[in-house]
Design an enzyme around this catalytic site. Structure first.
Site, short mmCIF file in Angstrom:
data_model
loop_
_atom_site.label_atom_id
_atom_site.label_comp_id
_atom_site.label_asym_id
_atom_site.label_seq_id
_atom_site.Cartn_x
_atom_site.Cartn_y
_atom_site.Cartn_z
N LEU A 24 -125.79 -11.54 -18.65
CA LEU A 24 -125.74 -13.00 -18.76
C LEU A 24 -124.65 -13.47 -19.72
O LEU A 24 -124.08 -14.54 -19.56
CB LEU A 24 -127.10 -13.54 -19.21
CG LEU A 24 -128.23 -13.42 -18.19
CD1 LEU A 24 -129.56 -13.76 -18.84
CD2 LEU A 24 -127.97 -14.34 -17.01
N ASP A 140 -130.13 -22.88 -36.25
CA ASP A 140 -128.91 -22.86 -35.43
C ASP A 140 -129.09 -23.75 -34.20
O ASP A 140 -128.74 -23.38 -33.08
CB ASP A 140 -128.59 -21.43 -35.01
CG ASP A 140 -127.18 -21.28 -34.45
OD1 ASP A 140 -126.34 -22.16 -34.71
OD2 ASP A 140 -126.93 -20.30 -33.73
#
Length: 662
Positions: A24, A140
């Site tokens: 991915l 994050d």
């Protein structure tokens, strides 16, 4: 839809129980693969780069942060399903979301507008509120960590950045400065308010296609974040009013995620309450359950729980293994502690240190009865220490990690029970003779050596409903006790053995903050209750206070709680006053008595480096004392020469005992 690239030369074909079908993406910390589980469900498997596994602290912290992330409710977040090691490389398995990141979507199709933008804001804020209720700070939050899938926006990679920079489906830079809070640049404590700042910046990007703090260089962006106002031009007016306070340079002035959610759903004319983080910590916002598809007005809640994940660390060296049961003589410490004529002061080292060989692995569990201490390790070795000497007896050869060890009696003879990560169970005499050996189908997460030696095993057979399969097994016969248990939402979170009346019991917690009490003789459920409030169950231990059996628990909302084990009635609740909800990390919990006082020993390890070991009075919540340095991942309470002591394993791979005072 994200591109799925073929596996490259050198990529593994399988990781754990998962067959890999493609790549991915890749990030600064690892590679993300598409894979399938044994039932054919598609998953995302994130494998850290090999060089990171050479750092034992980083590996341990990563596994602990993933364990905590598993406790977040699976609405508006990608559920974390599994964690483990592939040849000492940590990996994490999560729900696969067939969608592009918000970063990719906006770059390709333009900014979000109208109802799509409002739904994005509400969904991601719901996820953020759930993450914070679980005691986690994302650290994050950015457009690359929001996936827009068929069921709506999904937040990924929450919490892992505390130990290691997150790896995401996007291969761009990690920790984008334009979305980081001022306190992150200033090196200050990072709280949920930091995520609120980052969320607001992400919404500006979603609405306009540009970063909230423009700049062509990183220093320019950092200076803007620290000293300038964000560019909110182009953001719809109703969102501007909600976003502006989120950009306050002082984190104490930013609204909480749950307050913002209420404001977006039910707009009001007044500013949302601005509560300093430390105050909000001890008075969490009330919450309610939500499904991923239905958002109900009010604060978001979550069922915080996790399956116990074994922290298996890379060894720095190996040494030959002596024969089973062979006593291993250790040289005394350079300045051995002499037996004192009077009781030693609180926290004094009274026995040890006795060093483990490097090849023994990392201590994973400890238990004690009198002067006999039993310690399991990540290399499958079980060590028996006579605390009255420096002699260790080794049980077993290297193999699958010891996940749990217990000491008890069988037919009047002392025995040691061990459970292993590969489903192995063993019953030993203290001299090293193997009395029984069986293999159960799933990893063993706990063993007991009471009147009946029992192993508890667990596995996820269905990744879609997030309920684990739990079995109890008789260690002597290898036969299953009672029916298979399938109702632990998000698996077992916290586990303890105790006694209720004449019955030995197993106590388990789960992701819906439910405690269940099981009979070890029949495997039947005796009763269950909820711990209430928010804050997922972290650790459990059974004890006694006032002549009644109690359950002591630590939680991700930074509290220590006491319940009546027989009735489920909540008796006590105390905050860890110096903890923030992001400072989870209770490495060990043990209960016992110090004279007439019921006590709990809590080994707290939020940073991954510094251990704080405190002894709590369970009658009034007072801290009786703190060990100057103490046990870490393995701790137990026992008595030596009639005095209470704490025994356990330390970071430097030694076994010791510490006095709890006169």
């Amino acid at each position: 839809m994200p591109d799925v690239h073929p596996l490259r030369p050198g990529d593994p074909e399988r990781i754990g129980a998962y067959r890999l079908t493609g790549v991915l993406g890749a990030g600064g910390q690892g590679v993300v693969y598409q894979g399938t589980d044994e039932a054919g469900h598609t998953v995302a498997v994130k494998l850290l780069h090999p060089h990171l596994s050479h750092d034992e602290h980083a590996t341990r912290n990563f596994l602990r942060e993933v364990e905590a992330a598993r406790r977040v409710a699976a609405f508006c977040t990608a559920a974390v399903l599994d964690v483990g090691l592939l040849d000492q490389q940590p990996y994490i398995v999560s729900e696969y979301i067939p969608g592009d990141t918000l970063q990719t979507l906006v770059r390709a199709a333009g900014p979000r507008t109208g109802g799509a933008l409002d739904r994005l804001a509400i969904s991601t804020l719901t996820a953020l509120a759930a993450i914070h209720e679980a005691g986690i700070v994302h650290r994050d939050f950015k457009p690359g960590n929001v996936l827009v899938g068929p069921e709506g926006p999904i937040v990924i990679d929450f919490g892992i950045a505390k130990a290691l920079d997150s790896t995401t489906l996007a291969s761009g830079p990690i920790g984008t400065p334009a979305y980081m809070s001022p306190e992150q640049f200033r090196g200050e404590r990072v709280t949920p308010a930091s995520d609120v700042f980052s969320w607001a910046g992400t919404m500006v990007f979603a609405a306009t296609g540009r970063q909230p703090f423009p700049g062509r260089t990183v220093p320019a962006i950092v200076n803007a974040v620290l000293g300038e106002n964000p560019d909110l031009s182009g953001v719809p007016a109703h969102l501007v009013d909600a976003l502006r306070p989120c950009f306050a340079k002082d984190p104490a002035l930013r609204p909480a995620a749950a307050d913002l959610l209420g404001r977006l759903i039910r707009p009001v004319s007044t500013e949302p309450a601005r509560v300093p983080f430390d105050d909000a910590r001890t008075q969490p916002t009330p919450a309610r359950k939500m499904s991923r598809r239905v958002l109900i007005g009010g604060a978001a809640a979550m069922g915080a729980a996790a399956v116990s994940a074994l922290a298996i660390f890379q060894n720095r060296g190996r040494t030959p293994t002596p024969n089973v049961g062979e006593p291993v003589r250790r040289s005394p410490a350079p300045s051995p502690t002499r037996e004192a004529a009077t009781p030693e002061p609180f926290g004094a080292a009274v026995k040890g240190p006795v060093s483990l060989d490097e090849g023994d692995g990392v201590p994973t569990s400890a238990t004690a009865a009198g002067a006999t201490v039993v310690c399991g390790t990540s290399e499958g070795i079980t060590l028996v220490w006579d605390a009255g000497s420096t002699t260790l007896t080794r049980l077993g050869d290297r193999g699958a990690a010891v996940t749990s060890a217990a000491i008890g009696t069988s037919g009047g003879t002392p025995v040691v029970a061990t459970g292993h990560a590969d489903g192995g169970t063993r019953l030993w005499s203290l001299t090293g003779a193997e009395l029984a050996s069986h293999q159960v189908r799933d990893p063993v997460i706990a063993v007991s050596a009471g009147r009946r030696a029992v192993a508890v095993s667990q596995k996820y057979d269905s990744l879609r409903d997030l309920h684990s399969v739990v079995r109890l097994t008789d260690l002597t016969t290898g036969k299953q006790i009672g029916a298979t248990i399938t109702d632990h939402f998000q698996g077992i979170s916290g586990l303890a053995f105790g006694r209720l009346g004449e019955d030995d019991v197993l106590v388990t917690g789960d992701g819906e903050e439910r405690v269940r009490v099981w009979s070890l003789s029949t495997g039947e459920l005796r009763h269950s209750f909820r711990t209430g409030d928010v804050g997922g169950i972290e650790r459990l231990a059974c004890g006694e206070a006032g002549g009644r059996p109690i359950l002591v628990s630590t939680h991700l909302d930074a509290t220590l709680r006491v319940h009546d084990l027989a009735t489920g009635e909540a008796r006590k609740k105390w905050p860890f006053s110096d903890r923030s909800p992001d400072d989870r990390g209770v490495a060990a919990l043990a209960t016992g008595r110090r004279g007439d006082v019921p006590i709990a020993v809590v080994a707290h390890n939020p940073s991954g480096d510094e251990i704080t070991v405190r002894v709590w009075n369970l009658d009034n919540g007072e801290i009786l004392g703190e060990l100057p340095s103490g046990p870490t991942a393995a701790v137990a309470l026992t008595e030596l020469t009639g005095r209470p002591v704490v025994v356990g394993a330390t970071e430097d791979h030694t076994l010791r005992a510490w006095s709890l005072g006169p």
